[in-house]
Design an enzyme around this catalytic site. Structure first.
Site, PDB file in Angstrom:
ATOM      1  N   ARG A   1      -0.367  -9.204  13.260  1.00  0.00           N
ATOM      2  CA  ARG A   1      -0.931  -8.148  12.403  1.00  0.00           C
ATOM      3  C   ARG A   1      -1.754  -8.757  11.271  1.00  0.00           C
ATOM      4  O   ARG A   1      -2.790  -8.208  10.891  1.00  0.00           O
ATOM      5  CB  ARG A   1       0.197  -7.268  11.845  1.00  0.00           C
ATOM      6  CG  ARG A   1       0.738  -6.318  12.906  1.00  0.00           C
ATOM      7  CD  ARG A   1       2.114  -5.779  12.542  1.00  0.00           C
ATOM      8  NE  ARG A   1       2.099  -4.995  11.339  1.00  0.00           N
ATOM      9  CZ  ARG A   1       3.158  -4.859  10.529  1.00  0.00           C
ATOM     10  NH1 ARG A   1       4.288  -5.467  10.808  1.00  0.00           N
ATOM     11  NH2 ARG A   1       3.075  -4.107   9.472  1.00  0.00           N
TER      12      ARG A   1
ATOM     13  N   ARG B   1      11.588  -5.787   5.010  1.00  0.00           N
ATOM     14  CA  ARG B   1      11.308  -4.346   4.805  1.00  0.00           C
ATOM     15  C   ARG B   1      12.282  -3.464   5.588  1.00  0.00           C
ATOM     16  O   ARG B   1      12.643  -3.742   6.720  1.00  0.00           O
ATOM     17  CB  ARG B   1       9.878  -4.032   5.242  1.00  0.00           C
ATOM     18  CG  ARG B   1       9.572  -2.536   5.180  1.00  0.00           C
ATOM     19  CD  ARG B   1       8.099  -2.255   5.114  1.00  0.00           C
ATOM     20  NE  ARG B   1       7.374  -2.631   6.308  1.00  0.00           N
ATOM     21  CZ  ARG B   1       6.043  -2.520   6.432  1.00  0.00           C
ATOM     22  NH1 ARG B   1       5.323  -2.051   5.434  1.00  0.00           N
ATOM     23  NH2 ARG B   1       5.458  -2.879   7.540  1.00  0.00           N
TER      24      ARG B   1
ATOM     25  N   ARG C   1      -9.374   0.942   8.581  1.00  0.00           N
ATOM     26  CA  ARG C   1      -8.988  -0.451   8.859  1.00  0.00           C
ATOM     27  C   ARG C   1     -10.084  -1.181   9.617  1.00  0.00           C
ATOM     28  O   ARG C   1      -9.920  -2.360   9.924  1.00  0.00           O
ATOM     29  CB  ARG C   1      -7.722  -0.460   9.702  1.00  0.00           C
ATOM     30  CG  ARG C   1      -6.436  -0.760   8.938  1.00  0.00           C
ATOM     31  CD  ARG C   1      -5.309  -0.664   9.930  1.00  0.00           C
ATOM     32  NE  ARG C   1      -4.111  -1.333   9.631  1.00  0.00           N
ATOM     33  CZ  ARG C   1      -3.003  -0.764   9.151  1.00  0.00           C
ATOM     34  NH1 ARG C   1      -3.011   0.495   8.809  1.00  0.00           N
ATOM     35  NH2 ARG C   1      -1.907  -1.454   9.007  1.00  0.00           N
TER      36      ARG C   1
ATOM     37  N   LYS D   1       0.841  -1.215   0.000  1.00  0.00           N
ATOM     38  CA  LYS D   1       0.000   0.000   0.000  1.00  0.00           C
ATOM     39  C   LYS D   1       0.877   1.265   0.000  1.00  0.00           C
ATOM     40  O   LYS D   1       0.652   2.181  -0.780  1.00  0.00           O
ATOM     41  CB  LYS D   1      -0.926   0.028   1.231  1.00  0.00           C
ATOM     42  CG  LYS D   1      -1.889  -1.145   1.301  1.00  0.00           C
ATOM     43  CD  LYS D   1      -2.785  -1.057   2.511  1.00  0.00           C
ATOM     44  CE  LYS D   1      -2.060  -1.156   3.833  1.00  0.00           C
ATOM     45  NZ  LYS D   1      -1.347  -2.437   4.062  1.00  0.00           N
TER      46      LYS D   1
ATOM     47  N   ARG E   1      11.398  -1.793  11.208  1.00  0.00           N
ATOM     48  CA  ARG E   1      10.346  -1.445  12.172  1.00  0.00           C
ATOM     49  C   ARG E   1      10.224  -2.552  13.222  1.00  0.00           C
ATOM     50  O   ARG E   1      10.199  -3.728  12.857  1.00  0.00           O
ATOM     51  CB  ARG E   1       9.001  -1.286  11.436  1.00  0.00           C
ATOM     52  CG  ARG E   1       8.857   0.052  10.737  1.00  0.00           C
ATOM     53  CD  ARG E   1       7.655   0.124   9.815  1.00  0.00           C
ATOM     54  NE  ARG E   1       6.430  -0.477  10.339  1.00  0.00           N
ATOM     55  CZ  ARG E   1       5.265  -0.475   9.694  1.00  0.00           C
ATOM     56  NH1 ARG E   1       5.173   0.104   8.502  1.00  0.00           N
ATOM     57  NH2 ARG E   1       4.208  -1.041  10.214  1.00  0.00           N
TER      58      ARG E   1
HETATM   59  P1  ADP Z   1       2.221  -1.925   3.200  1.00  0.00           P
HETATM   60  O1  ADP Z   1       2.228  -0.416   3.185  1.00  0.00           O
HETATM   61  O2  ADP Z   1       1.017  -2.505   2.516  1.00  0.00           O
HETATM   62  O3  ADP Z   1       2.423  -2.512   4.578  1.00  0.00           O
HETATM   63  P2  ADP Z   1       4.793  -1.663   1.839  1.00  0.00           P
HETATM   64  O4  ADP Z   1       4.499  -0.759   0.697  1.00  0.00           O
HETATM   65  O5  ADP Z   1       5.551  -1.074   3.002  1.00  0.00           O
HETATM   66  O6  ADP Z   1       3.453  -2.425   2.345  1.00  0.00           O
HETATM   67  O7  ADP Z   1       5.591  -2.917   1.248  1.00  0.00           O
HETATM   68  C1  ADP Z   1       6.026  -3.964   2.114  1.00  0.00           C
HETATM   69  C2  ADP Z   1       7.404  -4.460   1.662  1.00  0.00           C
HETATM   70  O8  ADP Z   1       7.276  -5.121   0.409  1.00  0.00           O
HETATM   71  C3  ADP Z   1       8.436  -3.362   1.458  1.00  0.00           C
HETATM   72  O9  ADP Z   1       9.681  -3.865   1.865  1.00  0.00           O
HETATM   73  C4  ADP Z   1       8.403  -3.090  -0.050  1.00  0.00           C
HETATM   74  O10 ADP Z   1       9.641  -2.626  -0.531  1.00  0.00           O
HETATM   75  C5  ADP Z   1       8.074  -4.480  -0.591  1.00  0.00           C
HETATM   76  N1  ADP Z   1       7.225  -4.458  -1.800  1.00  0.00           N
HETATM   77  C6  ADP Z   1       6.174  -3.629  -2.047  1.00  0.00           C
HETATM   78  N2  ADP Z   1       5.604  -3.932  -3.235  1.00  0.00           N
HETATM   79  C7  ADP Z   1       6.304  -4.982  -3.745  1.00  0.00           C
HETATM   80  C8  ADP Z   1       6.210  -5.755  -4.959  1.00  0.00           C
HETATM   81  N3  ADP Z   1       5.265  -5.496  -5.877  1.00  0.00           N
HETATM   82  N4  ADP Z   1       7.088  -6.752  -5.147  1.00  0.00           N
HETATM   83  C9  ADP Z   1       8.038  -7.016  -4.214  1.00  0.00           C
HETATM   84  N5  ADP Z   1       8.194  -6.337  -3.071  1.00  0.00           N
HETATM   85  C10 ADP Z   1       7.338  -5.327  -2.825  1.00  0.00           C
HETATM   86  P1  AMP Z   2       1.109   0.483   8.984  1.00  0.00           P
HETATM   87  O1  AMP Z   2       2.229   1.478   8.868  1.00  0.00           O
HETATM   88  O2  AMP Z   2      -0.063   0.828   8.120  1.00  0.00           O
HETATM   89  O3  AMP Z   2       1.582  -0.929   8.838  1.00  0.00           O
HETATM   90  O4  AMP Z   2       0.554   0.635  10.491  1.00  0.00           O
HETATM   91  C1  AMP Z   2       1.384   0.342  11.598  1.00  0.00           C
HETATM   92  C2  AMP Z   2       0.521   0.189  12.839  1.00  0.00           C
HETATM   93  O5  AMP Z   2      -0.146   1.426  13.139  1.00  0.00           O
HETATM   94  C3  AMP Z   2      -0.612  -0.852  12.744  1.00  0.00           C
HETATM   95  O6  AMP Z   2      -0.172  -2.176  12.994  1.00  0.00           O
HETATM   96  C4  AMP Z   2      -1.572  -0.326  13.817  1.00  0.00           C
HETATM   97  O7  AMP Z   2      -1.108  -0.644  15.114  1.00  0.00           O
HETATM   98  C5  AMP Z   2      -1.457   1.189  13.644  1.00  0.00           C
HETATM   99  N1  AMP Z   2      -2.439   1.701  12.653  1.00  0.00           N
HETATM  100  C6  AMP Z   2      -2.179   2.251  11.445  1.00  0.00           C
HETATM  101  N2  AMP Z   2      -3.313   2.612  10.838  1.00  0.00           N
HETATM  102  C7  AMP Z   2      -4.327   2.267  11.667  1.00  0.00           C
HETATM  103  C8  AMP Z   2      -5.749   2.345  11.589  1.00  0.00           C
HETATM  104  N3  AMP Z   2      -6.361   2.865  10.519  1.00  0.00           N
HETATM  105  N4  AMP Z   2      -6.471   1.894  12.636  1.00  0.00           N
HETATM  106  C9  AMP Z   2      -5.870   1.382  13.724  1.00  0.00           C
HETATM  107  N5  AMP Z   2      -4.550   1.251  13.859  1.00  0.00           N
HETATM  108  C10 AMP Z   2      -3.767   1.683  12.842  1.00  0.00           C
END
Ligand code: ADP
Ligand code: AMP
Length: 232
Positions: free
Chosen positions: A171, A127, A88, A13, A160
């Site tokens: 999660r 990540r 969410r 995302k 993280r």
């Molecule tokens: P989210 O915001 O949904 O938690 P991220 O955008 O942070 O996910 O992506 C999670 C991990 O996967 C990161 O390390 C990112 O670089 C990697 N990633 C994202 N999209 C892809 C893809 N299409 N193919 C491979 N790795 C990806």
């Molecule tokens: P993310 O960066 O989206 O992976 O979010 C990291 C953490 O922040 C999640 O695991 C939750 O603990 C909290 N968080 C982020 N967005 C929300 C949301 N919309 N509602 C509740 N908790 C959230």
């Protein structure tokens, strides 16, 4: 255009929201980034959310909705945006609709980035995140140009704490229980677009942009697209 990006933790995302917002000139607002920034500042919000995030739980709706509302109120109503990680829960989705309807606005599309559960774990354990601008990288799939440094702002890259294996498991469970029902919410509203997120980053971005271009009220792309994109 008002968009929400849906998908499990690690679906991409954040990665896609950065790329799509750049291509389409949208503002990107990520609830997780806002919480981490509050923790870095060490303010009241940061203290309130710390224990939930560490355990892989959702921050309570009341706190989360208030934070997003405060940000949206600062936006010019004509400003297009992508919400990443919010809503969410169903309560958050309903609250968002209410906030927007008070401005005679509504979410146009919910973009669901679909990725298999096995791949999510590989993505999250590899990540790296920029401490300063929150940009996501991956040790293997999307490494930075200079090891340990963000390409965009030069900030330090870190793992993280909630990307630890045990917390990832929690999660994903929380996602399936509390967030996955949102797909139905947006499907019933005729707003859900589903995109195959298990492809190269650039291909996923292309599919999202193409899917948005053929959405009702948007101009059709001049080139036909091969994208496996469907409106569910
Ligand atoms: P989210 O915001 O949904 O938690 P991220 O955008 O942070 O996910 O992506 C999670 C991990 O996967 C990161 O390390 C990112 O670089 C990697 N990633 C994202 N999209 C892809 C893809 N299409 N193919 C491979 N790795 C990806
Ligand atoms: P993310 O960066 O989206 O992976 O979010 C990291 C953490 O922040 C999640 O695991 C939750 O603990 C909290 N968080 C982020 N967005 C929300 C949301 N919309 N509602 C509740 N908790 C959230």
């Amino acid at each position: 255009m008002y968009l929400v990006f849906l998908g499990a933790p690690g679906a991409g995302k954040g990665t896609q929201a950065v790329a799509v917002s750049k291509q389409l000139g949208l503002t990107h607002l990520a609830s997780g980034d806002l919480f981490r920034q509050a923790q870095t500042r060490g303010d009241e919000l940061g203290r309130q959310v710390k224990s939930y995030i560490e355990k892989g739980l959702l921050v309570p709706d009341e706190i989360t909705i208030k934070m997003i509302q405060e940000h949206l109120e600062r936006f010019n109503p004509e400003q297009s945006f992508i919400l990443d990680g919010f809503p969410r829960t169903l309560e958050q989705a309903r609250a968002l609709d209410k906030m927007l309807s008070q401005r005679q606005k509504a979410i146009d599309r919910a973009v669901y980035i679909e990725v298999s559960p096995d791949e999510l774990t590989t993505r999250l354990t590899g990540r790296l995140t920029c401490r300063r601008c929150q940009a996501p990288y991956h040790r293997v799939n999307s490494p930075p140009r200079v090891q340990g440094r963000c390409d965009k702002c030069g900030g330090e890259l870190y793992t993280r704490p909630d990307d630890a294996a045990e917390t990832i498991k929690k999660r994903i469970e929380v996602y399936l229980e509390q967030t996955a029902p949102l797909m139905d919410y947006y499907r019933k509203a005729g707003k859900l677009l589903s995109v195959n997120g298990s492809q190269d980053i650039e291909k996923v971005t292309g599919d999202i942009v193409a899917a948005l271009a053929v959405s009702p009220g948007r101009p059709r792309p001049t080139q036909p697209t091969e994208a496996r994109v469907k409106s569910r």
